[in-house]
Design an enzyme around this catalytic site. Structure first.
Site, mmCIF file in Angstrom:
data_model
loop_
_atom_site.group_PDB
_atom_site.id
_atom_site.type_symbol
_atom_site.label_atom_id
_atom_site.label_comp_id
_atom_site.label_asym_id
_atom_site.label_seq_id
_atom_site.Cartn_x
_atom_site.Cartn_y
_atom_site.Cartn_z
ATOM 1 N N ARG A 78 0.877 -1.363 -0.134
ATOM 2 C CA ARG A 78 -0.054 0.145 0.138
ATOM 3 C C ARG A 78 0.723 1.222 -0.096
ATOM 4 O O ARG A 78 0.445 2.484 -0.495
ATOM 5 C CB ARG A 78 -0.912 -0.126 1.242
ATOM 6 C CG ARG A 78 -2.028 -0.854 0.972
ATOM 7 C CD ARG A 78 -2.902 -0.928 2.207
ATOM 8 N NE ARG A 78 -4.055 -2.244 2.215
ATOM 9 C CZ ARG A 78 -4.628 -2.525 3.273
ATOM 10 N NH1 ARG A 78 -4.246 -1.996 4.367
ATOM 11 N NH2 ARG A 78 -5.444 -3.588 3.217
ATOM 12 N N CYS A 96 -9.933 -1.809 5.150
ATOM 13 C CA CYS A 96 -11.241 -2.169 5.278
ATOM 14 C C CYS A 96 -11.785 -1.061 6.277
ATOM 15 O O CYS A 96 -13.092 -0.613 6.047
ATOM 16 C CB CYS A 96 -11.635 -3.572 5.911
ATOM 17 S SG CYS A 96 -10.926 -4.039 7.334
ATOM 18 N N GLN A 120 -15.002 -2.505 14.657
ATOM 19 C CA GLN A 120 -14.875 -3.419 13.555
ATOM 20 C C GLN A 120 -15.147 -4.829 13.918
ATOM 21 O O GLN A 120 -14.735 -5.379 15.097
ATOM 22 C CB GLN A 120 -13.259 -3.286 13.276
ATOM 23 C CG GLN A 120 -12.877 -2.089 12.831
ATOM 24 C CD GLN A 120 -11.454 -1.588 12.413
ATOM 25 O OE1 GLN A 120 -11.173 -0.708 12.344
ATOM 26 N NE2 GLN A 120 -10.902 -2.752 11.954
ATOM 27 N N GLU A 152 -3.956 -0.751 13.051
ATOM 28 C CA GLU A 152 -5.127 -0.522 12.357
ATOM 29 C C GLU A 152 -5.538 0.841 12.308
ATOM 30 O O GLU A 152 -5.790 1.699 11.669
ATOM 31 C CB GLU A 152 -6.278 -0.979 13.153
ATOM 32 C CG GLU A 152 -7.540 -1.105 12.065
ATOM 33 C CD GLU A 152 -7.420 -2.115 11.120
ATOM 34 O OE1 GLU A 152 -8.432 -2.293 10.390
ATOM 35 O OE2 GLU A 152 -6.320 -3.047 11.115
ATOM 36 N N HIS A 167 -18.057 -2.873 9.589
ATOM 37 C CA HIS A 167 -17.499 -1.804 10.274
ATOM 38 C C HIS A 167 -18.186 -0.665 10.185
ATOM 39 O O HIS A 167 -18.721 -0.047 9.320
ATOM 40 C CB HIS A 167 -16.110 -1.581 9.510
ATOM 41 C CG HIS A 167 -15.086 -2.900 9.635
ATOM 42 N ND1 HIS A 167 -15.369 -3.842 10.270
ATOM 43 C CD2 HIS A 167 -13.826 -2.875 9.109
ATOM 44 C CE1 HIS A 167 -14.140 -4.744 10.324
ATOM 45 N NE2 HIS A 167 -13.344 -3.906 9.401
ATOM 46 N N ASN A 227 -17.217 -5.028 5.518
ATOM 47 C CA ASN A 227 -15.697 -4.897 5.621
ATOM 48 C C ASN A 227 -14.940 -6.164 4.697
ATOM 49 O O ASN A 227 -14.126 -6.018 4.309
ATOM 50 C CB ASN A 227 -15.267 -5.201 7.094
ATOM 51 C CG ASN A 227 -15.812 -6.561 7.722
ATOM 52 O OD1 ASN A 227 -17.147 -6.453 7.934
ATOM 53 N ND2 ASN A 227 -14.887 -7.398 7.892
ATOM 54 N N THR A 228 -15.921 -7.229 4.500
ATOM 55 C CA THR A 228 -15.098 -8.513 3.500
ATOM 56 C C THR A 228 -15.773 -8.049 2.063
ATOM 57 O O THR A 228 -15.080 -8.828 1.392
ATOM 58 C CB THR A 228 -15.471 -9.937 4.151
ATOM 59 O OG1 THR A 228 -16.994 -10.089 4.265
ATOM 60 C CG2 THR A 228 -14.880 -9.841 5.623
#
Length: 365
Positions: free
Chosen positions: A118, A158, A186, A212, A253, A340-341
């Site tokens: 990232r 996410c 989350q 996170e 989330h 989130n997924t």
């Protein structure tokens, strides 16, 4: 109809890999042709490899049950059966960087769910509705890798999906906040777990998720950055501070967000809601297969958004916002929710791959 592109799944037996496979069932553009995982799964039929640990609510798709899982480290063999791959491997960051570059160097584009790349300066980290222009950095990345068609693109964490689109829509309308405070609540699937695997989370809250908070504070700034000399330079504002808390929810989330605007540039509540409801991005313009037709919904009820009612908005690809009101310390506060997924992980990867195909970055070998 054009022949479907061949998609490979790296890390196909884990939770995110399973979500990729579920989302790609009957996809109009892509077909899963190869699945790779760790050596302990290699050589098994996919149905056998996930037996007893299939975490999706829908059954294993018939189209992948008999695929023989390959060893993810057998790069040339896996790459030979795919036009591009989705990456959801469970390795150390250094190992992920190495193997994703190895796949890219076989001229196989990699769309990664992992965090390892990232902050690689010439790797685009994309939310398709927010910063599709960052795909232009791929040309610089290809020069570095020495490839013609191979590259890596990633999706962000996410945790930022439930509030960054809301802030971005305001930014595009000329009202970017100067300060943002966000607390995220989350779901356990963000850790790749179900309640069966993590029973101690039932009725429990854990006020720490490793790494996170830094991701939640910094990744939006990279999304709002610009390309300079072949790399992405992150934005310097707004100032974002976060707390990230694990809560006993399977999927979804939630974020509680406070925001301050520059003096003289504070929109009205009615303006903000209108901006959110009308915001559209490139996926909506291109009518990508999984684009949420209404990316952001604003809910007027005081007790919304709720996970049980709203997490699957637009098949999990949309963002739900609510409870916008003035605050006694900050200008405004609101609540956001994202899946989130789906939007936050595999679905965000699928939508990114759709954008890459539509823009000509992913083609048949």
């Amino acid at each position: 109809m054009d022949k479907k592109l061949r998609a490979g799944i790296l890390g196909g037996t884990g939770m995110v890999g399973q979500r990729f496979i579920s989302l790609l069932e009957n996809h109009p553009w892509f077909e899963v042709t190869v699945i790779a995982a760790s050596p302990r799964s290699a050589g098994k039929r996919y149905e056998e490899a996930v037996d007893g640990r299939w975490k999706m609510q829908t059954p294993v798709p018939e189209s992948v049950k008999d695929i023989i899982v390959k060893d993810v480290s057998d790069v040339k063999s896996v790459a030979s059966e795919a036009d591009f791959v989705f990456s959801a491997v469970d390795m150390s960051k250094d190992e992920i960087k190495k193997i994703e570059e190895e796949y890219a160097k076989t001229e196989t584009p990699v769309v990664s769910n992992n965090s390892a790349q990232r902050w690689t300066p010439d790797v685009p980290m994309v939310v398709p509705e927010l910063n599709p222009g960052h795909l232009e950095v791929i040309s610089s990345q290809k020069k570095r890798l020495g490839t013609e068609r191979g590259f890596i693109a990633v999706k962000p964490n996410c945790s930022i999906q439930s509030y960054t689109p809301a802030l971005h829509a305001l930014k595009e309308a000329g009202f970017m906040p100067k300060t943002v405070v966000a607390t995220t609540y989350q779901a356990i699937s963000g850790a790749g777990k179900t309640f069966k695997e993590w029973p101690e989370m039932e009725g429990n809250i854990i006020p720490f998720i490793g790494g996170e908070e830094e991701k939640s504070e910094q990744e939006p700034l990279r999304i709002w950055g610009h390309i300079e000399d072949g790399v992405i330079v992150k934005a310097s504002s707004p100032v974002i501070t976060t707390q990230c808390i694990r809560v006993p929810v399977l999927d979804g989330h939630t974020a509680a967000v406070f925001m301050d605007f520059e003096e003289g540039n504070k929109p009205s509540k009615e303006q903000i809601i209108k901006i959110w409801r009308e915001f559209k991005g490139l996926p909506q313009e291109l009518k990508l297969p999984n684009e949420p037709k209404n990316f952001i919904q604003y809910l007027d009820e005081e007790n919304r958004p709720q996970v049980t009612l709203d997490v699957n908005y637009e098949n999990g690809f949309g963002i739900s916002l609510g409870r916008l009101r003035e605050d006694t310390v900050f200008d405004y506060k609101f609540v956001g929710l994202s899946h989130n997924t789906v939007r936050g992980a595999a679905g965000g990867g699928v939508l990114t791959a759709e954008l890459l195909k539509a823009k000509g970055y992913i083609t048949a070998k």
